[in-house]
Enzyme design. Structure first.
Site, PDB file in Angstrom:
ATOM      1  N   SER A 141      83.141  78.874  83.254  1.00 12.19           N
ATOM      2  CA  SER A 141      83.338  79.298  84.641  1.00 12.19           C
ATOM      3  C   SER A 141      82.253  78.689  85.517  1.00 12.19           C
ATOM      4  O   SER A 141      81.064  78.850  85.246  1.00 12.19           O
ATOM      5  CB  SER A 141      83.289  80.829  84.738  1.00 12.19           C
ATOM      6  OG  SER A 141      83.443  81.263  86.062  1.00 12.19           O
ATOM      7  N   ASP A 296      77.386  61.931  86.416  1.00  9.92           N
ATOM      8  CA  ASP A 296      76.500  63.006  85.950  1.00  9.92           C
ATOM      9  C   ASP A 296      76.619  63.163  84.432  1.00  9.92           C
ATOM     10  O   ASP A 296      77.130  64.175  83.929  1.00  9.92           O
ATOM     11  CB  ASP A 296      76.859  64.313  86.657  1.00  9.92           C
ATOM     12  CG  ASP A 296      75.810  65.393  86.449  1.00  9.92           C
ATOM     13  OD1 ASP A 296      74.673  65.042  86.075  1.00  9.92           O
ATOM     14  OD2 ASP A 296      76.120  66.585  86.654  1.00  9.92           O
TER      15      ASP A 296
END
Length: 562
Positions: A141, A296
């Site tokens: 999440s 990233d």
């Protein structure tokens, strides 16, 4: 400018959120900054008194930590803003950048019924109809979405990424406010003007909107898979387009170890040093061969499969190495190899687009940097430190660099950190060296410029073919007396506004003086009607002159404060 900055009136429609944002910044000790930028003038009177920080524990934190906590409390848009700004060391001080890199993009999940509702709204069917199995509890999440495991009718395990409810409304409100704040900073903070805060904000908004559209991420994954087609070192999760929309992304579920799980990798019979080399080689191939790379690549976004293949995750933001940026990179590499600081200075000046204030000092700083590393072996050279020092030189001399340059630096520094975690003897420079030699060889190879020369020849041919017609057209216009020169002045608007204001006040003062003189003549002539033996017309003129005079004085004082 890709969109108009919101007007004050529009910002008032989001006043509750505006007040919440200012309240959080005041809470974390930025009340002085808020007041110095005159934000309170854009709020109703009841919100203009900015309180002071009451929690003494907050005072003990650094500016970067307090800003990180403020962004975290303000939600998804500001978490993404903090992550975005952590890639812009040219805008924020190093300590702030370091603190923002610690922003955690992990928040509590939203209810399972919300996930089911979004799936039904996006695809017109319930989760039980779309999937054979669907786990109501997410296994991950984040600030903009959460991920559920599910199984298709044919038994394929998938990961279903579902965007948070009402996220669009929240983000659009915050975007309006951020653009307004950027314009205020540009107006009131002198040293920030060279950074162009409005442009940076617009760049962030573009990036955020792309990330919020999961169709973009699906396209990134498919392009990534095409680039590595046939490469046995990598696994790219498949995208299920029929179960993908702007707010839902369904991809193949891949099992593996996070790149930072050294013990798990060893337990699977894999050599962490080999894994580090393979992951680095894959990222460098993305950068230098494809020009399209994962922006990233931290340990959480890299999975190591039991068979040794590497799987990259989270393709929301990808970096691009444009041909121009690649040329600059090659020029700097050639200059470093030849120990030619002047070439580096010229390259940086070209990218800056304007003369550098002190080229001699820049050349000295670059030479000093090169001397510190020229005698080191590849194994002893820390590329992250080298790139960090180069970045600080660029920032110190206020050189404007393409945003893609900082994404490239971030990707290299991040993968170097992952490499050190897997192998303490890891040396990124050793892996970059072959690509640098290849790029330099391409630069020096005359045949590599043949395509450009052919294109230039075609352009020149087209110009020569059109030249007779263009010359005849010019001569026709000259003979017909239709030539004209258009003149456009720039930078005179403030002076013209001041001049207009001065003339208005001068005319106003003349009218005021005429009114006083006229009223004095009426009083002296004692023309009836009278009030206490004073002509009423003259008395009214004096009262009007007094009101107008105080009004003019007030306008002058307000103008000085601005």
């Amino acid at each position: 400018m890709f969109r108009r900055i919101p007007t004050i009136g529009r910002t008032y429609r989001h006043i509750a959120r505006y007040g919440e944002i200012l309240g959080v910044f005041v809470k974390y000790g930025f009340g002085g900054v808020v007041a110095s930028m005159h934000f309170e003038r854009y709020l109703p009177r009841g919100m203009r008194r900015l309180g002071k920080v009451r929690d003494p524990a907050i005072h003990q934190l650094s500016n970067g930590d307090r800003l990180r906590l403020a962004f975290t409390e303000l939600g998804p848009t500001f978490v993404k803003l903090g992550q975005f700004m952590s890639n812009r060391p040219d805008v924020l001080p190093p300590d702030i950048v370091a603190a923002l890199k610690g922003l955690q993009d992990s928040v509590a999940p939203f209810p399972a019924e919300e996930s089911a509702h979004i799936l039904e709204k996006e695809f017109g069917r319930q989760a039980s109809e779309l999937f054979a199995k669907f786990a109501s509890e997410p296994f991950a999440s984040a600030s903009i979405a959460q991920v559920h495991r599910a199984t298709l009718a044919d038994g394929t395990e998938v990961a279903v990424k579902i965007q948070r409810p009402k996220l669009d409304q929240i983000v659009e409100t915050d975007i309006d406010i951020l653009l307004q704040v950027a314009s205020i900073i540009d107006k009131h903070v002198e040293f920030a003007k060279y950074m162009n805060p409005v442009h940076i904000c617009e760049e962030f908004v573009r990036s955020l909107r792309k990330e919020l559209d999961f169709l973009n991420e699906a396209s990134h994954m498919e392009r990534f898979a095409e680039n590595f087609e046939g490469d046995e070192r990598i696994r790219v999760p498949a995208v299920f387009r029929k179960l993908t929309s702007r707010r839902v992304l369904t991809t193949e579920y891949v099992k593996g170890f996070k790149a930072g799980d050294v013990e798990g990798i060893r337990a699977a019979g894999l050599d962490p040093a080999v894994v580090a080399e393979r992951g680095t080689a894959l990222l460098l191939k993305q950068i230098f061969d494809h020009g399209f790379f994962h922006a990233d690549p931290h340990a959480g976004n890299i999975l190591v499969m039991p068979d040794g293949r590497i799987c990259f995750l989270d393709f929301g933001i990808m970096g691009i190495l444009s041909p121009t940026l690649k040329e600059y990179l090659v020029s700097i590499m050639v200059a470093v190899v030849n120990r030619d600081p002047r070439r580096i200075v010229r390259t940086l000046a070209e990218e800056n687009g304007q003369p550098i204030a002190n080229t001699a000092l820049l050349e000295y700083d670059v030479t000093e940097l090169m001397e510190d590393y020229v005698h080191l072996s590849l194994r002893d050279m820390n590329m992250g430190e080298l790139l960090g020092r180069l970045t600080r030189i660029i920032i110190t001399h206020r050189i404007r660099i393409m945003p893609g340059f900082y994404l490239l630096l971030k990707a290299l520094v991040t993968i170097e950190g992952v490499g050190y975690t897997l192998d303490p003897q890891f040396a990124l420079v050793k892996h970059v060296e072959p690509y640098a030699k290849k790029l330099m060889a391409e630069r020096l190879n005359p045949f590599s410029h043949l395509r450009g020369a052919l294109a230039s020849g075609m352009d020149l041919g087209a110009i020569l073919a059109d030249m007779p017609y263009d010359l005849r057209e010019i001569m026709r216009i000259v003979k017909a007396g239709q030539t004209r020169i258009e003149f456009e002045h720039r930078g005179l608007e403030p002076m013209l506004r001041t001049h207009e204001q001065l003339v208005d006040r001068l005319v106003f003062a003349l009218i005021l003086a005429s009114l006083i003189i006229g009223s004095s003549l009426v009083v002296l002539s004692r023309i009836p009607p009278k009030f206490h033996d004073i002509p009423v017309i003259g008395l009214a003129g004096f009262v009007a002159a007094a009101v107008l005079g105080f009004g003019l004085l007030a306008a002058i004082m307000v103008g000085k404060r601005r």
